[in-house]
Design a protein around this motif. Sequence first.
Motif, PDB file in Angstrom:
ATOM      1  N   ARG A 259       0.823  -1.210   0.000  1.00  0.00           N
ATOM      2  CA  ARG A 259       0.000   0.000   0.000  1.00  0.00           C
ATOM      3  C   ARG A 259       0.859   1.262   0.000  1.00  0.00           C
ATOM      4  NH1 ARG A 259      -3.219   0.007   5.176  1.00  0.00           N
ATOM      5  NH2 ARG A 259      -4.282   1.783   4.212  1.00  0.00           N
ATOM      6  N   TYR A 260       2.103   1.140   0.446  1.00  0.00           N
ATOM      7  CA  TYR A 260       2.966   2.302   0.640  1.00  0.00           C
ATOM      8  C   TYR A 260       4.017   2.455  -0.463  1.00  0.00           C
ATOM      9  CZ  TYR A 260       0.797   2.190   5.219  1.00  0.00           C
ATOM     10  OH  TYR A 260      -0.126   2.175   6.243  1.00  0.00           O
ATOM     11  N   ARG A 261       3.930   1.646  -1.509  1.00  0.00           N
ATOM     12  CA  ARG A 261       4.879   1.759  -2.623  1.00  0.00           C
ATOM     13  C   ARG A 261       4.134   1.459  -3.918  1.00  0.00           C
ATOM     14  NH1 ARG A 261       9.636  -1.051  -2.410  1.00  0.00           N
ATOM     15  NH2 ARG A 261       9.518  -1.613  -4.627  1.00  0.00           N
ATOM     16  N   PRO A 262       4.493   2.126  -5.002  1.00  0.00           N
ATOM     17  CA  PRO A 262       3.824   1.862  -6.277  1.00  0.00           C
ATOM     18  C   PRO A 262       4.289   0.524  -6.852  1.00  0.00           C
ATOM     19  CG  PRO A 262       5.614   3.432  -6.585  1.00  0.00           C
ATOM     20  CD  PRO A 262       5.503   3.195  -5.099  1.00  0.00           C
ATOM     21  N   GLY A 263       3.424  -0.077  -7.652  1.00  0.00           N
ATOM     22  CA  GLY A 263       3.813  -1.290  -8.360  1.00  0.00           C
ATOM     23  C   GLY A 263       3.229  -2.558  -7.757  1.00  0.00           C
ATOM     24  N   TRP A 264       3.850  -3.677  -8.085  1.00  0.00           N
ATOM     25  CA  TRP A 264       3.368  -5.024  -7.753  1.00  0.00           C
ATOM     26  C   TRP A 264       4.342  -5.675  -6.777  1.00  0.00           C
ATOM     27  CZ3 TRP A 264       4.647 -10.212  -8.237  1.00  0.00           C
ATOM     28  CH2 TRP A 264       3.597 -11.129  -8.326  1.00  0.00           C
ATOM     29  N   ASP A 284      11.182   4.084   3.778  1.00  0.00           N
ATOM     30  CA  ASP A 284      12.075   3.390   2.845  1.00  0.00           C
ATOM     31  C   ASP A 284      11.635   1.931   2.733  1.00  0.00           C
ATOM     32  OD1 ASP A 284      14.069   2.381   1.260  1.00  0.00           O
ATOM     33  OD2 ASP A 284      15.722   3.255   2.420  1.00  0.00           O
ATOM     34  N   THR A 285      10.678   1.661   1.866  1.00  0.00           N
ATOM     35  CA  THR A 285      10.165   0.291   1.726  1.00  0.00           C
ATOM     36  C   THR A 285      11.188  -0.637   1.082  1.00  0.00           C
ATOM     37  OG1 THR A 285       9.109   0.870  -0.380  1.00  0.00           O
ATOM     38  CG2 THR A 285       7.764   1.052   1.622  1.00  0.00           C
ATOM     39  N   ASP A 286      12.088  -0.095   0.268  1.00  0.00           N
ATOM     40  CA  ASP A 286      13.133  -0.943  -0.322  1.00  0.00           C
ATOM     41  C   ASP A 286      14.067  -1.478   0.765  1.00  0.00           C
ATOM     42  OD1 ASP A 286      12.555  -1.016  -3.105  1.00  0.00           O
ATOM     43  OD2 ASP A 286      13.226   1.059  -3.285  1.00  0.00           O
ATOM     44  N   ALA A 287      14.347  -0.669   1.774  1.00  0.00           N
ATOM     45  CA  ALA A 287      15.198  -1.123   2.874  1.00  0.00           C
ATOM     46  C   ALA A 287      14.517  -2.252   3.660  1.00  0.00           C
ATOM     47  CB  ALA A 287      15.527   0.042   3.801  1.00  0.00           C
ATOM     48  N   ILE A 288      13.197  -2.170   3.803  1.00  0.00           N
ATOM     49  CA  ILE A 288      12.466  -3.247   4.478  1.00  0.00           C
ATOM     50  C   ILE A 288      12.588  -4.540   3.693  1.00  0.00           C
ATOM     51  CG2 ILE A 288      10.178  -4.022   5.220  1.00  0.00           C
ATOM     52  CD1 ILE A 288       9.428  -1.076   5.621  1.00  0.00           C
ATOM     53  N   LEU A 289      12.419  -4.448   2.384  1.00  0.00           N
ATOM     54  CA  LEU A 289      12.530  -5.645   1.543  1.00  0.00           C
ATOM     55  C   LEU A 289      13.947  -6.209   1.569  1.00  0.00           C
ATOM     56  CD1 LEU A 289      10.392  -4.490  -1.522  1.00  0.00           C
ATOM     57  CD2 LEU A 289       9.745  -6.164   0.221  1.00  0.00           C
ATOM     58  N   ALA A 290      14.931  -5.327   1.557  1.00  0.00           N
ATOM     59  CA  ALA A 290      16.325  -5.787   1.555  1.00  0.00           C
ATOM     60  C   ALA A 290      16.675  -6.524   2.840  1.00  0.00           C
ATOM     61  CB  ALA A 290      17.258  -4.589   1.361  1.00  0.00           C
ATOM     62  N   ALA A 291      15.984  -6.192   3.939  1.00  0.00           N
ATOM     63  CA  ALA A 291      16.295  -6.826   5.221  1.00  0.00           C
ATOM     64  C   ALA A 291      15.590  -8.164   5.420  1.00  0.00           C
ATOM     65  CB  ALA A 291      15.912  -5.868   6.351  1.00  0.00           C
ATOM     66  N   LEU A 292      14.613  -8.482   4.599  1.00  0.00           N
ATOM     67  CA  LEU A 292      13.857  -9.721   4.797  1.00  0.00           C
ATOM     68  C   LEU A 292      14.731 -10.983   4.774  1.00  0.00           C
ATOM     69  CD1 LEU A 292      10.532  -9.161   2.784  1.00  0.00           C
ATOM     70  CD2 LEU A 292      10.877  -9.095   5.254  1.00  0.00           C
ATOM     71  N   PRO A 293      15.665 -11.138   3.821  1.00  0.00           N
ATOM     72  CA  PRO A 293      16.471 -12.367   3.795  1.00  0.00           C
ATOM     73  C   PRO A 293      17.343 -12.567   5.029  1.00  0.00           C
ATOM     74  CG  PRO A 293      16.572 -11.245   1.672  1.00  0.00           C
ATOM     75  CD  PRO A 293      15.941 -10.299   2.632  1.00  0.00           C
ATOM     76  N   VAL A 298      14.071 -16.377   2.664  1.00  0.00           N
ATOM     77  CA  VAL A 298      13.463 -15.892   1.427  1.00  0.00           C
ATOM     78  C   VAL A 298      14.496 -15.138   0.604  1.00  0.00           C
ATOM     79  CG1 VAL A 298      11.184 -15.695   2.488  1.00  0.00           C
ATOM     80  CG2 VAL A 298      12.707 -13.697   2.459  1.00  0.00           C
ATOM     81  N   GLN A 299      14.149 -14.924  -0.665  1.00  0.00           N
ATOM     82  CA  GLN A 299      14.924 -14.039  -1.520  1.00  0.00           C
ATOM     83  C   GLN A 299      13.982 -13.040  -2.163  1.00  0.00           C
ATOM     84  OE1 GLN A 299      16.742 -16.808  -4.263  1.00  0.00           O
ATOM     85  NE2 GLN A 299      15.074 -16.632  -5.751  1.00  0.00           N
ATOM     86  N   VAL A 300      14.502 -11.863  -2.442  1.00  0.00           N
ATOM     87  CA  VAL A 300      13.710 -10.781  -3.007  1.00  0.00           C
ATOM     88  C   VAL A 300      14.228 -10.491  -4.409  1.00  0.00           C
ATOM     89  CG1 VAL A 300      12.949  -8.397  -2.740  1.00  0.00           C
ATOM     90  CG2 VAL A 300      13.316  -9.826  -0.712  1.00  0.00           C
ATOM     91  N   ASP A 301      13.347 -10.648  -5.395  1.00  0.00           N
ATOM     92  CA  ASP A 301      13.738 -10.468  -6.795  1.00  0.00           C
ATOM     93  C   ASP A 301      13.012  -9.265  -7.386  1.00  0.00           C
ATOM     94  OD1 ASP A 301      15.385 -12.854  -6.994  1.00  0.00           O
ATOM     95  OD2 ASP A 301      13.518 -13.992  -6.860  1.00  0.00           O
ATOM     96  N   ARG A 305      11.781  -1.936 -10.792  1.00  0.00           N
ATOM     97  CA  ARG A 305      11.584  -1.223  -9.527  1.00  0.00           C
ATOM     98  C   ARG A 305      10.167  -1.416  -9.010  1.00  0.00           C
ATOM     99  NH1 ARG A 305      10.129   0.783  -5.608  1.00  0.00           N
ATOM    100  NH2 ARG A 305      10.624   2.765  -4.611  1.00  0.00           N
ATOM    101  N   TYR A 306       9.224  -1.646  -9.921  1.00  0.00           N
ATOM    102  CA  TYR A 306       7.824  -1.716  -9.551  1.00  0.00           C
ATOM    103  C   TYR A 306       7.247  -3.133  -9.631  1.00  0.00           C
ATOM    104  CZ  TYR A 306       8.559   3.224 -10.357  1.00  0.00           C
ATOM    105  OH  TYR A 306       9.050   4.495 -10.314  1.00  0.00           O
ATOM    106  N   TRP A 307       8.085  -4.140  -9.820  1.00  0.00           N
ATOM    107  CA  TRP A 307       7.607  -5.515  -9.905  1.00  0.00           C
ATOM    108  C   TRP A 307       8.549  -6.375  -9.066  1.00  0.00           C
ATOM    109  CZ3 TRP A 307       5.710  -8.123 -15.055  1.00  0.00           C
ATOM    110  CH2 TRP A 307       5.178  -9.368 -14.763  1.00  0.00           C
ATOM    111  N   VAL A 308       8.086  -6.668  -7.825  1.00  0.00           N
ATOM    112  CA  VAL A 308       8.953  -7.327  -6.855  1.00  0.00           C
ATOM    113  C   VAL A 308       8.278  -8.616  -6.381  1.00  0.00           C
ATOM    114  CG1 VAL A 308      10.212  -7.092  -4.692  1.00  0.00           C
ATOM    115  CG2 VAL A 308       9.771  -5.069  -6.116  1.00  0.00           C
ATOM    116  N   THR A 309       9.078  -9.697  -6.351  1.00  0.00           N
ATOM    117  CA  THR A 309       8.573 -11.002  -5.908  1.00  0.00           C
ATOM    118  C   THR A 309       9.432 -11.524  -4.780  1.00  0.00           C
ATOM    119  OG1 THR A 309       7.794 -11.502  -8.146  1.00  0.00           O
ATOM    120  CG2 THR A 309       7.990 -13.345  -6.619  1.00  0.00           C
TER     121      THR A 309
END
Length: 313
Positions: A259-264, A284-293, A298-301, A305-309
């Motif tokens: 909800r807080y970042r554009p894209g998928w 900084d939602t990208d920093a949150i995703l980078a910290a998940l692994p 998990v891995q973040v692919d 920039r707007y299509w993250v799995t």
Amino acid sequence: MAGEQPRISAEVARQAAHWHMLMLDDGVSPAQQAACSRWRAAAPEHERAWQKARRVQEQLGLLPPRLAMGTLHRERRQVLKQLLTLAILAPLGYAGYRQLAPQQAFDTAVGQHQRLTLADGTVLELNTDTAVAVDFDQQQRLITLRHGEVLIDSGADAGHPWHRPLRVASAQGTLQALGTRFVVRQRDSRTQLAVYEGAVRVTPLQGPEHTLEAGQQLSFDAHGQGPLSAAREQDLQWTQGQLVVDEMPLGEFLAELGRYRPGWLRAQGDVQRLLISGAFQLRDTDAILAALPATLPVQVDYRTRYWVTVSAR
């Protein structure tokens, strides 16, 4: 006046309002759609009235984008149809027509947060991707939630000669504040209400009204039905730029973060059921995703920039 469009008759305006409301119904049939097309093609006046109804709806938002018309009380359907008919009949430049429009509108972009104070002292905090319309008159103070989520701290309306009720309209019903602080979130087919101070009276489109007290939360449909649970203070942390979760499934967490970042942004497979806890800085939602692994297998692919799995590592 040269070039002025012929006036639309009252009967044709009523017909146009009827067809316009019917076409907004989720249950409209192919046969009804074909009948509407035949009506529009039957006379130029019909098509002018149809286009006027469409413009009125776009400009004033008298009706939600989609309606389950069968769930509306007959009296409410009749009122909406009469309002639309009057707006179709009114000249586009007529002041009374403009007065049907909301007095003020506010919105936020994806990832944006806004705090504002209304003339009656009510404080609104708009979460990400939120739009509200504010329409105060002599009888009531009305806030319409178009989409998104808003925290409302009701004002005393001290500057008005008499106290006007403060109401919030959503796609599923109307909420009346009883000296309160509460959050309303518009979901796809439900309204989520959490009360933190005072009480809120809920009047669904169809079904009995009931009152939520401080500390209660309800997610309800047009009939007013849905699960009742405890309102959690941690769910208000978005006002401080944080997303706070406690053993939330990763799939739900990513849906909230999205909800807080554009894209998928989605999780694949079994990783959706992994549990995650913590307080996350939404700036900084990208920093949150980078910290998940670092905390989950998990891995973040990033396809873009707007299509993250997020998938299993």
